[in-house]
Design a protein around this motif. Structure first.
Motif: not given
Ligand SMILES: [Zn+2]
Length: 404
Positions: A15-19, A164-166, A168-170, A260-262
């Motif tokens: 998984p990707i962790v977002c802050h 929306l962000h999470e 998109a990772h999926g 994994s981000h812009v």
């Molecule tokens: Zn993220």
């Protein structure tokens, strides 16, 4: 011939962790008014909620309804959404696909991993027996704003934006690239195969990080690029973008966030300017409501293989008078997928590809036209604008194709 899925493999991605970024943005991009745009729902996203407060569920559903008018898939996308205490730090959420697949039916590329919902969209069938396709866990400790109309509040994090962000990772907005061996070397891939997203990551000089003639995997050279603060996503359909998407690759590697981000490295695009705000920024600011993914984000999803309803070449409107002929990807480099609606699939239907002067480049076989989705190779044709014409008892329909 389409690749028929011989040797399909699957694996579990990380998984990707977002802050969170505690600064207030006080900036909003509202969702499009669906009444006005007549945009139709082109996919179905079903969410199973665990421990979500009602207000949080309502906001998450708002994000779901936005993606449902953007993505085009005949396979339901199933999300397992959990509300958990991930601590009082800056973690907003973590997310990702439940599984990744390679060598699925109709895969545009061999030996490349596709996240579950995208693999199912491409294969046109369920691959995991109706199991969840995406996991999203939101931090119950976050100071959330549950507003669904884009109102922003100081110090609060807009749940619709983060959802929306999470999601998109999926959907595949994620890289497998990471540092290993005490962060001394960079590495990409799972079982040594890249994610489709990885295959578009390149240096500003145009060197692909997954091209082994450029970089050994793993290697110190790869690491150098991964912390170069100079990686880009190689979009070829640049029409909707004023800029090439920059991939977040800070000099201090950030596990989960890097790659994994812009990013916004342009001197004129600091966080003081609106274009610095993307739903796919590495950290989400407080008081930031973005309820419409940018053309940049949609273009990236389109490049990795998603048919996207919001790009100009691919708009499907409600009550569309013409049958919906889907062509994908567009622009196309090699293999083009064509889906004809059932009313056009007939022995008498003729499908041809013409160049801009009207010269016939390709005639599709009669029996192929009867298939729900068929594929043709455009590898041997010149780049430029071509036209797909469908001549049927229902009339003649034309779609513009960009061959690159
Ligand atoms: Zn993220």
């Amino acid at each position: 011939m389409p690749f028929l899925g011989f040797g399909q493999e699957s694996a579990i991605p990380e998984p990707i962790v977002c802050h969170a970024d505690k600064h207030d943005a006080f900036f909003q991009v509202l969702a499009e008014d669906s009444e006005k745009t007549r945009r139709t729902v082109t996919s179905s996203i079903d969410v199973s909620y665990t421990d979500f407060p009602d207000v949080a569920e309502t906001a998450f559903e708002k994000a779901v309804s936005i993606w449902e008018t953007i993505l085009i898939s005949n396979q339901p996308i199933r999300i397992n959404a959990k509300w958990e205490n991930i601590g009082g730090g800056t973690t907003l959420a973590y997310s990702g696909a439940t599984r990744i697949y390679r060598n699925i039916d109709n895969a545009p590329y061999r030996d490349v991993w596709y996240v579950c919902p995208l693999a199912e969209a491409i294969a046109g069938k369920d691959l995991n027996n109706g199991d969840f396709d995406i996991n999203v866990t939101l931090n119950s400790n976050t100071n959330w704003s549950y507003s669904t109309d884009g109102t922003t509040f100081s110090g609060k994090f807009d749940l619709v934006t983060v959802a929306l962000h999470e999601i998109a990772h999926g959907l595949g907005f994620s890289s497998s690239m990471k540092l290993i061996n005490n962060e001394s070397e960079g590495q990409w891939g799972q079982s040594s195969f890249p994610y489709i997203f990885d295959t578009f990551v390149q240096t500003e000089e145009g060197e692909s990080l997954v091209d082994k003639t450029n970089y050994q995997n793993p290697s110190e050279d790869l690491k150098e690029e991964m912390v170069s603060n100079a990686l880009i996503f190689n979009v070829t359909n640049n029409k909707y973008l004023g800029r090439t998407p920059e991939i977040y690759s800070p000099e201090t590697y950030k596990e989960g966030a890097s790659l994994s981000h812009v990013d916004f490295r342009d001197a004129n695009a600091s966080t003081d300017t609106p274009n610095a705000y993307s739903i796919m920024s590495p950290s989400i600011l407080a008081a930031l409501a973005i309820h419409k993914p940018s053309g940049e984000v949609l273009t990236i999803l389109n490049e990795i293989g998603w048919p996207v309803n919001n790009l100009e070449t691919f708009v499907v409107l409600a009550e569309e008078p013409e049958p919906k002929i889907l062509v994908f990807p567009n622009p196309v480099q090699k293999k083009l997928a064509i889906a004809l609606p059932i009313e056009l699939r007939s022995e008498n239907t003729e499908v041809t590809i013409l160049d801009s002067r009207g010269k016939v480049l390709f005639e599709v076989q009669k029996d192929t036209v009867l298939e729900p989705t068929f594929y043709i190779s455009l590898t041997d044709y010149a780049s430029g604008i071509h036209f797909l014409t469908v001549n049927s008892e229902k009339g003649q329909f034309t779609k513009k194709l960009v061959k690159r």
